[in-house]
Motif scaffolding. Sequence first.
Motif, PDB file in Angstrom:
ATOM      1  N   THR A   1      -9.111 -15.760   7.757  1.00  0.00           N
ATOM      2  CA  THR A   1      -8.596 -14.507   7.222  1.00  0.00           C
ATOM      3  C   THR A   1      -7.273 -14.204   7.907  1.00  0.00           C
ATOM      4  OG1 THR A   1     -10.822 -13.672   6.808  1.00  0.00           O
ATOM      5  CG2 THR A   1      -9.050 -12.036   6.942  1.00  0.00           C
TER       6      THR A   1
ATOM      7  N   THR B   1      -4.104 -11.453   8.226  1.00  0.00           N
ATOM      8  CA  THR B   1      -3.605 -10.105   7.961  1.00  0.00           C
ATOM      9  C   THR B   1      -2.121 -10.047   8.277  1.00  0.00           C
ATOM     10  OG1 THR B   1      -5.746  -9.149   8.516  1.00  0.00           O
ATOM     11  CG2 THR B   1      -3.872  -7.649   8.445  1.00  0.00           C
TER      12      THR B   1
ATOM     13  N   GLY C   1      -0.278 -11.800  11.702  1.00  0.00           N
ATOM     14  CA  GLY C   1      -1.504 -12.580  11.794  1.00  0.00           C
ATOM     15  C   GLY C   1      -1.250 -14.054  11.537  1.00  0.00           C
TER      16      GLY C   1
ATOM     17  N   LYS D   1      -5.866 -10.029  -0.937  1.00  0.00           N
ATOM     18  CA  LYS D   1      -6.180  -8.621  -1.180  1.00  0.00           C
ATOM     19  C   LYS D   1      -4.964  -7.887  -1.704  1.00  0.00           C
ATOM     20  CE  LYS D   1      -7.963  -4.492   1.160  1.00  0.00           C
ATOM     21  NZ  LYS D   1      -8.473  -3.962   2.463  1.00  0.00           N
TER      22      LYS D   1
ATOM     23  N   GLU E   1      -1.975  -9.749   2.688  1.00  0.00           N
ATOM     24  CA  GLU E   1      -3.253  -9.731   3.398  1.00  0.00           C
ATOM     25  C   GLU E   1      -4.257 -10.498   2.557  1.00  0.00           C
ATOM     26  OE1 GLU E   1      -6.651  -6.576   5.051  1.00  0.00           O
ATOM     27  OE2 GLU E   1      -4.699  -5.845   4.329  1.00  0.00           O
TER      28      GLU E   1
END
Length: 237
Positions: A90, A92, A96, A122, A194
């Motif tokens: 994942t 972000t 990230g 997302k 994201e």
Amino acid sequence: MASNEVFQYSIISALMDGVASHGTPIARVLKHGDHGLGTFHNMEGEMIVLDGEVYQMKADGSTIHIKPDETVTPFATVTFFRPTVTTRGTVTGKAGLKDLLTGLFPKARNHFLIVRMDGVFKTIKVRTAGGQCRPRESMVDVCSRQTTHTFEEVKGTIVGFRCPEYVMGVNVAGDHFHFISEDRQRGGHILSFETAGDVDIAAAQMVKFHMELPTEDDEFNEAELKLQAQGIKAVEG
């Protein structure tokens, strides 16, 4: 060229100075890579090269599958991508991603990286440039009219490069990524993103860099090509 070697046509400082009326055929660029980024004649739209296919993402939100023999690019960076590291995670935002890549390649601070991410995002905010209104119009002026789009819960692919600080002006130092949706209908230059959970991440470190400069191009020959570090950072987001 061998796998995971960088090939670049022209330099980012030339775009900053508005050198975009001419270029090299995209078909020639594809002889040096099957993944990459760039722009088009007169800086009209964003380029993404994915699995050897070229797409033009335009300011009106449309995306066009490009015929390489019929189109030129004033700036492009490509490689024959063969991942040396694959993982799922994942991510972000750009911060990230920076941390993730630093963890995967702890000794690559001063090397090039090629990265590809596939999955559901997302949210992704992108920009697309509408092109020059006149010959030699600067990239700063072109991007002052850029269009931004925000996509939510969209499946697609991110492709891009991390370039070391010392190439600023030749390329874009730091992370530079473009996105295209799975249906190849949406995309652009990434401003923020994201992931929606884990995505597939593939990357490779690159240590060989090949550059070709424009020839017989008055715009390139007459451009000052002075480093505009702050301007590059501003237009690249």
